[in-house]
Structures are given as structure tokens and as C-alpha cells.
Design a protein around this motif. Structure first.
Motif, short mmCIF file in Angstrom:
data_model
loop_
_atom_site.label_atom_id
_atom_site.label_comp_id
_atom_site.label_asym_id
_atom_site.label_seq_id
_atom_site.Cartn_x
_atom_site.Cartn_y
_atom_site.Cartn_z
N ILE A 138 2.41 5.34 -13.87
CA ILE A 138 2.61 6.56 -13.09
C ILE A 138 3.87 7.29 -13.54
CG2 ILE A 138 3.09 7.47 -10.77
CD1 ILE A 138 1.41 5.21 -9.64
N THR A 139 4.95 6.51 -13.73
CA THR A 139 6.22 7.09 -14.15
C THR A 139 6.13 7.67 -15.56
OG1 THR A 139 7.36 5.43 -12.81
CG2 THR A 139 8.69 6.64 -14.42
N LEU A 140 5.41 6.97 -16.45
CA LEU A 140 5.28 7.40 -17.83
C LEU A 140 4.57 8.75 -17.94
CD1 LEU A 140 5.70 6.57 -20.81
CD2 LEU A 140 3.41 5.56 -20.74
N ILE A 141 3.51 8.93 -17.16
CA ILE A 141 2.77 10.20 -17.19
C ILE A 141 3.66 11.34 -16.71
CG2 ILE A 141 0.83 11.47 -16.20
CD1 ILE A 141 -0.67 8.81 -16.02
N ALA A 142 4.37 11.12 -15.61
CA ALA A 142 5.25 12.17 -15.06
C ALA A 142 6.38 12.51 -16.03
CB ALA A 142 5.81 11.72 -13.72
N LYS A 143 6.93 11.51 -16.69
CA LYS A 143 8.05 11.72 -17.60
C LYS A 143 7.64 12.45 -18.86
CE LYS A 143 11.65 9.16 -20.10
NZ LYS A 143 12.19 7.82 -20.42
N GLU A 144 6.49 12.08 -19.44
CA GLU A 144 6.08 12.65 -20.72
C GLU A 144 5.27 13.95 -20.59
OE1 GLU A 144 3.99 9.71 -22.93
OE2 GLU A 144 5.78 8.47 -23.29
N GLU A 145 4.52 14.10 -19.49
CA GLU A 145 3.61 15.24 -19.40
C GLU A 145 3.77 16.09 -18.15
OE1 GLU A 145 -0.48 14.11 -20.59
OE2 GLU A 145 0.34 12.09 -20.79
N GLY A 146 4.55 15.62 -17.20
CA GLY A 146 4.73 16.38 -15.97
C GLY A 146 3.56 16.21 -15.01
N ILE A 147 3.58 17.00 -13.93
CA ILE A 147 2.55 16.89 -12.90
C ILE A 147 1.15 17.16 -13.46
CG2 ILE A 147 1.70 17.83 -10.72
CD1 ILE A 147 4.20 16.16 -10.43
N LYS A 148 1.05 18.12 -14.38
CA LYS A 148 -0.26 18.46 -14.95
C LYS A 148 -0.89 17.29 -15.69
CE LYS A 148 0.51 23.44 -15.51
NZ LYS A 148 0.56 24.56 -16.49
N GLY A 149 -0.05 16.37 -16.16
CA GLY A 149 -0.56 15.23 -16.91
C GLY A 149 -1.49 14.35 -16.11
N TYR A 150 -1.32 14.34 -14.79
CA TYR A 150 -2.19 13.52 -13.95
C TYR A 150 -3.63 14.04 -13.93
CZ TYR A 150 2.05 11.28 -12.19
OH TYR A 150 3.23 10.59 -12.09
N TRP A 151 -3.79 15.31 -14.26
CA TRP A 151 -5.14 15.90 -14.29
C TRP A 151 -5.62 16.17 -15.71
CZ3 TRP A 151 -2.08 16.45 -10.04
CH2 TRP A 151 -2.71 16.26 -8.80
N LYS A 152 -4.91 15.62 -16.69
CA LYS A 152 -5.33 15.80 -18.08
C LYS A 152 -6.68 15.11 -18.30
CE LYS A 152 -3.76 15.18 -22.85
NZ LYS A 152 -2.73 14.61 -23.75
N GLY A 153 -7.60 15.83 -18.88
CA GLY A 153 -8.93 15.28 -19.10
C GLY A 153 -9.85 15.39 -17.91
N ASN A 154 -9.40 16.04 -16.82
CA ASN A 154 -10.24 16.14 -15.63
C ASN A 154 -11.36 17.16 -15.79
OD1 ASN A 154 -10.80 15.49 -12.77
ND2 ASN A 154 -10.22 17.62 -12.42
N LEU A 155 -11.10 18.26 -16.54
CA LEU A 155 -12.12 19.29 -16.70
C LEU A 155 -13.40 18.73 -17.33
CD1 LEU A 155 -13.11 22.17 -16.51
CD2 LEU A 155 -11.94 22.66 -18.69
N PRO A 156 -13.31 18.01 -18.47
CA PRO A 156 -14.55 17.44 -19.00
C PRO A 156 -15.19 16.42 -18.07
CG PRO A 156 -12.65 16.66 -20.23
CD PRO A 156 -12.18 17.79 -19.38
N GLN A 157 -14.35 15.76 -17.24
CA GLN A 157 -14.90 14.81 -16.28
C GLN A 157 -15.69 15.54 -15.20
OE1 GLN A 157 -15.56 11.90 -16.22
NE2 GLN A 157 -15.12 10.79 -14.33
N VAL A 158 -15.16 16.67 -14.71
CA VAL A 158 -15.86 17.46 -13.71
C VAL A 158 -17.14 18.04 -14.31
CG1 VAL A 158 -15.76 19.56 -12.31
CG2 VAL A 158 -13.81 18.01 -12.36
N ILE A 159 -17.04 18.55 -15.56
CA ILE A 159 -18.22 19.09 -16.24
C ILE A 159 -19.27 18.00 -16.41
CG2 ILE A 159 -19.07 20.05 -18.41
CD1 ILE A 159 -16.38 21.45 -18.70
N ARG A 160 -18.80 16.78 -16.70
CA ARG A 160 -19.72 15.66 -16.90
C ARG A 160 -20.38 15.24 -15.60
NH1 ARG A 160 -20.13 10.10 -16.52
NH2 ARG A 160 -18.25 10.03 -15.25
N VAL A 161 -19.63 15.27 -14.49
CA VAL A 161 -20.15 14.73 -13.24
C VAL A 161 -21.23 15.62 -12.65
CG1 VAL A 161 -18.66 15.82 -11.51
CG2 VAL A 161 -19.37 13.45 -11.20
N LEU A 162 -21.23 16.91 -12.99
CA LEU A 162 -22.25 17.80 -12.46
C LEU A 162 -23.65 17.42 -12.95
CD1 LEU A 162 -20.40 21.24 -12.69
CD2 LEU A 162 -20.64 19.75 -10.72
#
Length: 391
Positions: free
Chosen positions: A143-167
Motif C-alpha cells: 500500500i505504501t509503495l503504490i502511494a509513494k511511487e505513483e500517488g493516489i491515482k496508482g491505486y486505480w491503475k489498470g482499472n479501466l480495462p478491468q471495468v471494460i472487461r467486466v461489462l
């Protein structure tokens, strides 16, 4: 009757029916009001020659007026006054399809941070190299690594293709499940426990096969540095690894999803079926049942998910499920198969809750719109019939 219209009369012998007297509308109340009168005569003409006569011993004679349903549909003014009825024009199957898609997308988006952490834990040994893989990364550290290297947006990195996939994934899975349930029903029309398991397994494999490339893209985008868009990942995979790279790890994915969906759907159906009728339709019951079924299924099938993730990674040393299973156990022990289980379990509970709650709310809206549409239609029908009598 207009000349272009044709009347079709069908005579059917039904031995089990008993002869009964028809009701005379002048003396006996009938509901709905019949469109025939006591002195009506039934005649017909044959195309090849003429014939006449009387046909008796009817168990029942039904006459219906041919009217277009659109004659009674809500007017624009009524729709403006009752906007919920507009959804009544949407076919129920399409409405349920959209409801499932919306609920799945909402659940995925809300639980995306936990899913990202889970993926990092599952693929840590492949990303850092075999020699340094002995030192496992922890949940808090990820959790700390993601926030440190990528910021808050990093937690949702890769979510768009996941949402597209889940439909499409949800759509295909639900449609396939309903289809397979019909196929696996017994001669008595009932679906056995084995039938439920088989239907769930086949539905899970069908939906996974159709949407698997999107799952691979989502994983690469989430854990491999240097990529900004899904198209970037896809083009690079095609150029360097070929089309087959989109289906790396498909074997364990199918093996993993088959028992997961089978167990999940079967437990959910059986638990709800065992409950008293008054509890079955409650949202709280669906939520709790879904959490229990998803928990049991996740605990049972999670090791196969870890194997699948490591086989999807670029540069993976594993060529088969057995090879991956032995390699993970040898390097990390049995606990290596359950890396990322905690965030995955934490994700599963709210995911199931959000998905089912959203789906239940949308289904209630759909049911309400159908009732509203039918109510207005019935009022219009009665009004037109009343006006016709007056005229």
C-alpha cells in the motif's frame, strides 16, 4: 374484418377437459366481459368447396378481439407525469443485462485499490527476479509503495480495462449460466446439485475465454512499469511476444474459474433455496448469502488464481500449471499460493455487497417501472372500452 386479414381457427381435442356450460353474459357475471353474445353463430367457409354443419361438445369456446397493444400505451403526457414508466419500453432481458453490467462496474471501481495491492503481492517474485524473491512484500508495504511511487491515482491503475472487461464478462457469464442451466436440467425439469455445479463451471469458463485478453492487458498495465495506456501494452505484446501472449495462463484460468463459479453459484442458490420464503426476497439475505458463497469459493480456488497470475507475467519461467505449482511451493512454501489472499478477501466482501445491492436496487426500479407501465396501460384500455360502450 378487412380483406387482407385472415382468421385462423384451430380445433384441439383435450380428453382431460370436462364439458361445461358457457356463461350467458345477460344473466351471469363474467370477468373479463365476453365479446360474444348468447345468440352468436359460428360459421366458416372452406377454400375447396363449401361445407356446413354444427360442431358440438365443446369443453370451452373462447373468442378474442384482435387489438394492437400499442393502442393502450402511455401517451407522452402520461410519460412526463410518470417518467418511471419510460423504462417499461426496455425489454426486461436487456434491462437486467444493463443492471448486471452497472453493478459489476461499480463494484470493480470501488474495490480497485485492494485489487491493485493483491496483484502486486501475487506477482512480486516474478517482478523482482528469482534470486531476491525470498523476501516477500507485505500488505502494508505494498500500500505504501503504490502511494509513494505513483500517488493516489496508482491505486486505480489498470482499472479501466478491468471495468471494460467486466461489462462483457458479466453479460456472457449470466447469459451462459441461464443457457447451461436449461441444458443440465433433468427429465423432471429440476436442476440437481451436480447440474448447478456443471452450469456454473461452464458459464465461468465461457466468459473467461471470451474476455481473457482484456484480463491479461489489465494485469500488464497494473504491474509493469513504463506503460501508460492499454493500446501501448497490446501493441508491445503483439510485437514482442505474438498473439498467443494474450492467452498465456488461460489453462489455469479456466481450471480456476470453473470450480470458483460452480461453488459460488451453487452455494448461493442452495442456501437461498433452503431459507423460508419470507427471507428469500430480502436484499439483506442476498448480501449475506453472496458473502458466504464467495468466501468459501475464494478460499478453495485462490491458489489457482495465484498460479494464473504468475504464468501471465512477461518472462515467467513456468510452462504448465503443475510446473508453476511446484515452483511456487518450492520457492515460497504453501503460503506462497495464498499471497495476496487478505486483500483479495477484503475486496471480495465489499465487492459482493456492492454488486448485489446495486443489482437489487436496479431490479426493484425495473419492477416498479413495469408495474407503472402496466397500470397506465390498463387504465387506458378501460377508458377506451368505456368510451366505446357510450358511443
Amino acid at each position: 374484418m378487412r380483406e387482407e386479414e385472415k382468421a385462423v381457427v384451430t380445433f384441439t381435442n383435450i380428453p382431460s377437459l370436462k364439458i361445461s356450460h358457457f356463461c350467458v353474459p345477460e344473466t351471469t357475471p363474467c370477468d373479463p366481459e365476453p365479446l360474444w353474445k348468447a345468440d352468436a353463430r359460428f360459421t366458416w367457409n372452406a377454400s375447396f368447396g363449401s361445407c356446413s354443419g354444427r360442431l358440438g361438445k365443446f369443453a370451452c369456446l373462447a373468442l378474442a378481439e384482435k387489438r394492437s397493444p400499442k393502442e393502450f400505451e402511455p401517451t407522452p403526457a402520461q410519460l412526463l407525469k410518470h417518467p418511471l414508466a419510460i423504462l417499461g419500453y426496455v425489454p426486461r432481458d436487456a434491462a437486467i443485462f444493463v443492471a448486471g453490467a452497472i453493478s459489476g462496474a461499480a463494484a470493480k471501481s470501488v474495490t480497485a485499490p485492494l485489487d491493485r495491492v493483491k496483484l502486486l503481492l501475487q506477482t512480486h517474485s516474478i517482478r523482482v527476479g528469482q534470486e531476491s524473491a525470498k523476501k516477500a512484500i507485505g500488505f502494508i508495504e505494498a500500500i505504501t509503495l503504490i502511494a509513494k511511487e505513483e500517488g493516489i491515482k496508482g491505486y486505480w491503475k489498470g482499472n479501466l480495462p478491468q471495468v471494460i472487461r467486466v461489462l462483457p464478462y458479466s453479460a456472457v457469464q449470466l447469459f451462459a449460466y441461464e443457457t447451461y442451466k436449461k441444458l443440465f436440467k433433468g427429465k423432471d425439469g429440476e436442476l440437481s446439485v451436480i447440474g448447478r455445479l456443471a452450469a456454473g463451471a461452464c458459464a465461468g469458463m465461457t466468459s473467461t475465454f471470451v474476455t481473457y485478453p482484456l484480463d491479461v492487458l489489465r494485469l500488464r498495465l497494473a504491474v509493469e512499469p513504463g506503460y501508460q495506456t492499454m493500446s501501448q501494452v497490446a501493441l508491445n505484446m503483439l510485437r514482442e511476444e505474438g498473439f498467443s501472449s494474450f492467452y498465456h495462463g488461460l489453462g489455469p484460468a479456466l481450471i480456476g474459474i470453473a470450480p470458483y463459479i460452480a461453488v459460488n453459484f451453487c452455494i448461493f442458490d442452495l442456501v437461498k433455496k433452503a431459507l423460508p420464503e419470507k427471507y428469500r426476497q430480502k436484499t439483506q439475505t442476498s448480501l449475506l448469502t453472496a458473502v458466504v458463497s464467495a468466501g468459501v469459493a475464494t478460499l478453495t480456488c485462490y491458489p489457482l488464481d495465484t498460479i494464473r497470475r504468475q504464468m501471465q507475467m512477461k518472462g515467467t519461467p513456468y510452462k504448465s500449471v503443475i510446473d508453476a505449482f511446484a515452483g511456487i511451493v518450492e520457492r515460497d512454501g504453501v503460503t506462497g499460493l495464498y499471497r495476496g489472499f487478505v486483500p483479495n478477501a477484503l475486496k471480495t466482501l465489499p465487492n459482493s455487497s456492492i454488486r448485489l445491492t446495486t443489482f437489487d436496487i436496479v431490479k426493484r426500479i425495473i419492477a416498479g417501472s413495469e408495474k407503472e407501465f402496466q397500470r397506465i396501460t390498463e387504465e387506458n384500455r378501460k377508458k377506451q372500452n368505456h368510451n366505446a360502450k357510450i358511443e
